[in-house]
Design a protein around this motif. Structure first.
Motif, PDB file in Angstrom:
ATOM      1  N   GLY A 197       1.823 -11.334   4.321  1.00 44.11           N
ATOM      2  CA  GLY A 197       1.574 -12.679   4.835  1.00 44.11           C
ATOM      3  C   GLY A 197       0.375 -13.327   4.142  1.00 44.11           C
ATOM      4  O   GLY A 197       0.413 -14.508   3.779  1.00 44.11           O
ATOM      5  N   THR A 198      -0.663 -12.550   3.932  1.00 43.96           N
ATOM      6  CA  THR A 198      -1.855 -13.078   3.255  1.00 43.96           C
ATOM      7  C   THR A 198      -1.509 -13.505   1.835  1.00 43.96           C
ATOM      8  O   THR A 198      -1.877 -14.595   1.378  1.00 43.96           O
ATOM      9  CB  THR A 198      -2.970 -11.998   3.240  1.00 43.96           C
ATOM     10  OG1 THR A 198      -3.253 -11.640   4.596  1.00 43.96           O
ATOM     11  CG2 THR A 198      -4.222 -12.489   2.559  1.00 43.96           C
TER      12      THR A 198
ATOM     13  N   PRO B 204       0.821  -1.221   0.000  1.00 41.94           N
ATOM     14  CA  PRO B 204       0.000   0.000   0.000  1.00 41.94           C
ATOM     15  C   PRO B 204       0.853   1.269   0.000  1.00 41.94           C
ATOM     16  O   PRO B 204       0.407   2.320  -0.450  1.00 41.94           O
ATOM     17  CB  PRO B 204      -0.802  -0.114   1.289  1.00 41.94           C
ATOM     18  CG  PRO B 204      -0.789  -1.562   1.638  1.00 41.94           C
ATOM     19  CD  PRO B 204       0.487  -2.125   1.104  1.00 41.94           C
TER      20      PRO B 204
ATOM     21  N   LEU C 222       4.558 -19.320   8.181  1.00 42.94           N
ATOM     22  CA  LEU C 222       4.810 -18.032   7.523  1.00 42.94           C
ATOM     23  C   LEU C 222       5.719 -17.195   8.405  1.00 42.94           C
ATOM     24  O   LEU C 222       5.668 -17.284   9.629  1.00 42.94           O
ATOM     25  CB  LEU C 222       3.497 -17.256   7.334  1.00 42.94           C
ATOM     26  CG  LEU C 222       2.361 -17.907   6.548  1.00 42.94           C
ATOM     27  CD1 LEU C 222       1.134 -17.001   6.579  1.00 42.94           C
ATOM     28  CD2 LEU C 222       2.777 -18.176   5.111  1.00 42.94           C
TER      29      LEU C 222
ATOM     30  N   ARG D   3      -5.713 -13.984  12.918  1.00 49.35           N
ATOM     31  CA  ARG D   3      -6.558 -13.068  12.131  1.00 49.35           C
ATOM     32  C   ARG D   3      -6.304 -13.259  10.644  1.00 49.35           C
ATOM     33  O   ARG D   3      -7.228 -13.260   9.830  1.00 49.35           O
ATOM     34  CB  ARG D   3      -6.303 -11.624  12.544  1.00 49.35           C
ATOM     35  CG  ARG D   3      -7.027 -11.259  13.843  1.00 49.35           C
ATOM     36  CD  ARG D   3      -7.183  -9.756  13.986  1.00 49.35           C
ATOM     37  NE  ARG D   3      -5.891  -9.112  14.131  1.00 49.35           N
ATOM     38  CZ  ARG D   3      -5.340  -8.803  15.302  1.00 49.35           C
ATOM     39  NH1 ARG D   3      -5.988  -9.070  16.433  1.00 49.35           N
ATOM     40  NH2 ARG D   3      -4.175  -8.206  15.358  1.00 49.35           N
TER      41      ARG D   3
ATOM     42  N   ASN E 126      -0.674 -15.763  19.447  1.00 47.76           N
ATOM     43  CA  ASN E 126      -0.293 -15.166  18.157  1.00 47.76           C
ATOM     44  C   ASN E 126      -1.549 -14.743  17.387  1.00 47.76           C
ATOM     45  O   ASN E 126      -1.971 -15.386  16.423  1.00 47.76           O
ATOM     46  CB  ASN E 126       0.539 -16.165  17.348  1.00 47.76           C
ATOM     47  CG  ASN E 126       1.176 -15.514  16.129  1.00 47.76           C
ATOM     48  OD1 ASN E 126       0.809 -14.403  15.753  1.00 47.76           O
ATOM     49  ND2 ASN E 126       2.116 -16.210  15.517  1.00 47.76           N
TER      50      ASN E 126
ATOM     51  N   LYS F 295       1.629  -6.269   8.392  1.00 52.00           N
ATOM     52  CA  LYS F 295       0.394  -5.475   8.248  1.00 52.00           C
ATOM     53  C   LYS F 295       0.338  -4.712   6.934  1.00 52.00           C
ATOM     54  O   LYS F 295      -0.183  -3.599   6.855  1.00 52.00           O
ATOM     55  CB  LYS F 295       0.220  -4.515   9.428  1.00 52.00           C
ATOM     56  CG  LYS F 295      -0.124  -5.240  10.722  1.00 52.00           C
ATOM     57  CD  LYS F 295      -0.701  -4.304  11.748  1.00 52.00           C
ATOM     58  CE  LYS F 295      -1.232  -5.060  12.938  1.00 52.00           C
ATOM     59  NZ  LYS F 295      -2.504  -5.722  12.650  1.00 52.00           N
ATOM     60  N   LYS F 296       0.909  -5.307   5.895  1.00 46.52           N
ATOM     61  CA  LYS F 296       0.827  -4.709   4.554  1.00 46.52           C
ATOM     62  C   LYS F 296       0.237  -5.715   3.567  1.00 46.52           C
ATOM     63  O   LYS F 296       0.316  -5.518   2.363  1.00 46.52           O
ATOM     64  CB  LYS F 296       2.227  -4.319   4.066  1.00 46.52           C
ATOM     65  CG  LYS F 296       2.899  -3.189   4.855  1.00 46.52           C
ATOM     66  CD  LYS F 296       4.372  -3.079   4.435  1.00 46.52           C
ATOM     67  CE  LYS F 296       5.109  -2.033   5.245  1.00 46.52           C
ATOM     68  NZ  LYS F 296       5.234  -0.763   4.533  1.00 46.52           N
ATOM     69  N   GLY F 297      -0.265  -6.832   4.084  1.00 47.50           N
ATOM     70  CA  GLY F 297      -0.851  -7.841   3.204  1.00 47.50           C
ATOM     71  C   GLY F 297       0.133  -8.876   2.697  1.00 47.50           C
ATOM     72  O   GLY F 297      -0.249  -9.781   1.939  1.00 47.50           O
TER      73      GLY F 297
ATOM     74  N   VAL G  71       6.977 -12.984   8.281  1.00 43.58           N
ATOM     75  CA  VAL G  71       7.103 -11.677   7.624  1.00 43.58           C
ATOM     76  C   VAL G  71       7.946 -10.789   8.542  1.00 43.58           C
ATOM     77  O   VAL G  71       7.648 -10.671   9.739  1.00 43.58           O
ATOM     78  CB  VAL G  71       5.710 -11.036   7.380  1.00 43.58           C
ATOM     79  CG1 VAL G  71       5.853  -9.674   6.705  1.00 43.58           C
ATOM     80  CG2 VAL G  71       4.827 -11.957   6.533  1.00 43.58           C
TER      81      VAL G  71
HETATM   82  C1  LIG Z   1       1.627 -13.513  11.473  1.00 38.14           C
HETATM   83  C2  LIG Z   1       2.260 -12.830  10.272  1.00 38.14           C
HETATM   84  C3  LIG Z   1       2.718 -13.892   9.278  1.00 38.14           C
HETATM   85  C4  LIG Z   1       1.227 -11.907   9.611  1.00 38.14           C
HETATM   86  O1  LIG Z   1       1.817 -11.397   8.426  1.00 38.14           O
HETATM   87  P1  LIG Z   1       1.379  -9.972   7.837  1.00 38.14           P
HETATM   88  O2  LIG Z   1       2.091  -9.773   6.574  1.00 38.14           O
HETATM   89  O3  LIG Z   1       1.524  -8.940   8.886  1.00 38.14           O
HETATM   90  O4  LIG Z   1      -0.174 -10.252   7.575  1.00 38.14           O
HETATM   91  P2  LIG Z   1      -1.154  -9.336   6.700  1.00 38.14           P
HETATM   92  O5  LIG Z   1      -0.598  -7.990   6.506  1.00 38.14           O
HETATM   93  O6  LIG Z   1      -1.509 -10.113   5.494  1.00 38.14           O
HETATM   94  O7  LIG Z   1      -2.399  -9.285   7.645  1.00 38.14           O
HETATM   95  C5  LIG Z   1      -2.219  -8.867   9.007  1.00 38.14           C
HETATM   96  C6  LIG Z   1      -3.048  -7.647   9.292  1.00 38.14           C
HETATM   97  O8  LIG Z   1      -2.713  -6.585   8.435  1.00 38.14           O
HETATM   98  C7  LIG Z   1      -3.909  -6.088   7.836  1.00 38.14           C
HETATM   99  N1  LIG Z   1      -3.575  -5.616   6.514  1.00 38.14           N
HETATM  100  C8  LIG Z   1      -3.413  -6.351   5.409  1.00 38.14           C
HETATM  101  N2  LIG Z   1      -3.156  -5.577   4.364  1.00 38.14           N
HETATM  102  C9  LIG Z   1      -3.139  -4.325   4.853  1.00 38.14           C
HETATM  103  C10 LIG Z   1      -2.923  -3.080   4.265  1.00 38.14           C
HETATM  104  N3  LIG Z   1      -2.741  -2.987   2.965  1.00 38.14           N
HETATM  105  N4  LIG Z   1      -2.925  -1.996   5.047  1.00 38.14           N
HETATM  106  C11 LIG Z   1      -3.161  -2.100   6.364  1.00 38.14           C
HETATM  107  N5  LIG Z   1      -3.396  -3.267   6.988  1.00 38.14           N
HETATM  108  C12 LIG Z   1      -3.379  -4.362   6.219  1.00 38.14           C
HETATM  109  C13 LIG Z   1      -4.793  -7.279   7.784  1.00 38.14           C
HETATM  110  O9  LIG Z   1      -6.156  -6.909   7.652  1.00 38.14           O
HETATM  111  C14 LIG Z   1      -4.527  -7.853   9.106  1.00 38.14           C
HETATM  112  O10 LIG Z   1      -5.162  -7.059  10.072  1.00 38.14           O
HETATM  113  P3  LIG Z   1      -5.732  -7.661  11.409  1.00 38.14           P
HETATM  114  O11 LIG Z   1      -4.559  -8.360  12.077  1.00 38.14           O
HETATM  115  O12 LIG Z   1      -6.215  -6.494  12.169  1.00 38.14           O
HETATM  116  O13 LIG Z   1      -6.801  -8.603  10.974  1.00 38.14           O
HETATM  117  C15 LIG Z   1       3.439 -11.909  10.704  1.00 38.14           C
HETATM  118  O14 LIG Z   1       3.004 -11.064  11.720  1.00 38.14           O
HETATM  119  C16 LIG Z   1       4.648 -12.693  11.181  1.00 38.14           C
HETATM  120  O15 LIG Z   1       5.413 -13.225  10.366  1.00 38.14           O
HETATM  121  N6  LIG Z   1       4.830 -12.799  12.511  1.00 38.14           N
HETATM  122  C17 LIG Z   1       5.989 -13.474  13.057  1.00 38.14           C
HETATM  123  C18 LIG Z   1       6.055 -14.957  12.701  1.00 38.14           C
HETATM  124  C19 LIG Z   1       4.755 -15.659  12.958  1.00 38.14           C
HETATM  125  O16 LIG Z   1       4.019 -15.334  13.861  1.00 38.14           O
HETATM  126  N7  LIG Z   1       4.455 -16.664  12.129  1.00 38.14           N
HETATM  127  C20 LIG Z   1       3.247 -17.439  12.274  1.00 38.14           C
HETATM  128  C21 LIG Z   1       3.490 -18.751  12.917  1.00 38.14           C
HETATM  129  S1  LIG Z   1       3.736 -19.971  11.668  1.00 38.14           S
END
Ligand SMILES: CC(C)(COP(=O)(O)OP(=O)(O)OC[C@H]1O[C@@H](n2cnc3c(N)ncnc32)[C@H](O)[C@@H]1OP(=O)(O)O)[C@@H](O)C(=O)NCCC(=O)NCCS
Length: 184
Positions: A122-123, A14, A110, A154, A149, A118-120, A112
């Motif tokens: 991981g999704t 974003p 996963l 989420r 976690n 929080k930039k999408g 990140v």
């Molecule tokens: C858990 C993890 C993989 C999430 O990855 P991420 O890239 O932050 O995930 P996303 O960005 O796709 O989604 C997370 C949040 O960001 C939000 N988001 C996604 N795209 C977004 C954007 N463009 N702008 C703002 N927020 C956004 C999502 O809605 C979600 O919000 P929520 O948590 O309030 O529901 C990451 O935090 C991580 O690697 N943590 C450490 C390792 C871990 O925990 N691994 C999992 C165990 S296997």
């Protein structure tokens, strides 16, 4: 070892940062080592569910020399310029490993890096990993995470609303039908 070029994918955050997603290669060991130094202890703990300061040579071999069939690993990176040199910084990794006892199921994880959360990213990784796994005949992901976690929970709830959850004290397990994930 197969390198699936079709999994290469450019995308934009974003904030307008250009990132690329591709299968992890054996030559990515240094990127993983650098990531272990750059990203927070807490994020690394959440990924491995144990305190880990570094990766052994055997772990680096395991994590980067994957066959693309039973062990699929995708990485996200971005190009940066450091000391006038173009180089790549590792941003995220997603991987799945087929279960020997249930070949249609793979264990997934996963990671990140902190500034990229929080930039999408991981999704997107989960969706692409699911598509790559489906091509190899895998129909289900299973994974464990810390019950605290919430970001991971989420993410999965939003990408795969029909996932099944099993809370076992500090560890929560999830099962995802890959048909539940959106197409990349
Ligand atoms: C858990 C993890 C993989 C999430 O990855 P991420 O890239 O932050 O995930 P996303 O960005 O796709 O989604 C997370 C949040 O960001 C939000 N988001 C996604 N795209 C977004 C954007 N463009 N702008 C703002 N927020 C956004 C999502 O809605 C979600 O919000 P929520 O948590 O309030 O529901 C990451 O935090 C991580 O690697 N943590 C450490 C390792 C871990 O925990 N691994 C999992 C165990 S296997």
């Amino acid at each position: 070892m197969r390198y699936h070029k079709e999994f290469e994918h450019w995308f934009e955050t974003p904030e307008g940062e250009h990132l690329f997603l591709r299968p992890i290669r054996p030559t990515d060991k240094e990127l993983l080592v650098a990531g272990m130094q750059r990203y927070s202890r807490e994020s690394i703990f959440r990924r491995f569910m144990t305190q880990k300061q570094s990766l052994t040579d055997d772990e680096l071999t395991y994590l980067t020399e994957t066959d693309g069939v039973n062990h699929i690993a995708l990485g996200v990176g971005h190009r940066i310029t450091r000391d006038d040199q173009d180089c790549i910084e590792g941003v995220a990794v997603g991987r799945c490993v087929r279960l020997v006892s249930q070949p249609n199921t793979a264990d997934f994880a996963l990671f990140v890096g902190d500034p990229w959360q929080k930039k999408g990213v991981g999704t997107l990784l989960l969706i692409h990993l699911g598509a790559a796994a489906r091509e190899q005949g895998i129909s289900e992901f299973t994974g464990e995470m810390l019950t605290r976690n919430l970001p991971m929970q989420r993410l999965v709830k939003s990408a795969a609303p029909n996932a099944r959850w099993y809370v076992r004290g500090e560890i929560t397990e999830v099962e995802i039908d890959l048909s539940d994930l959106p197409e990349p």
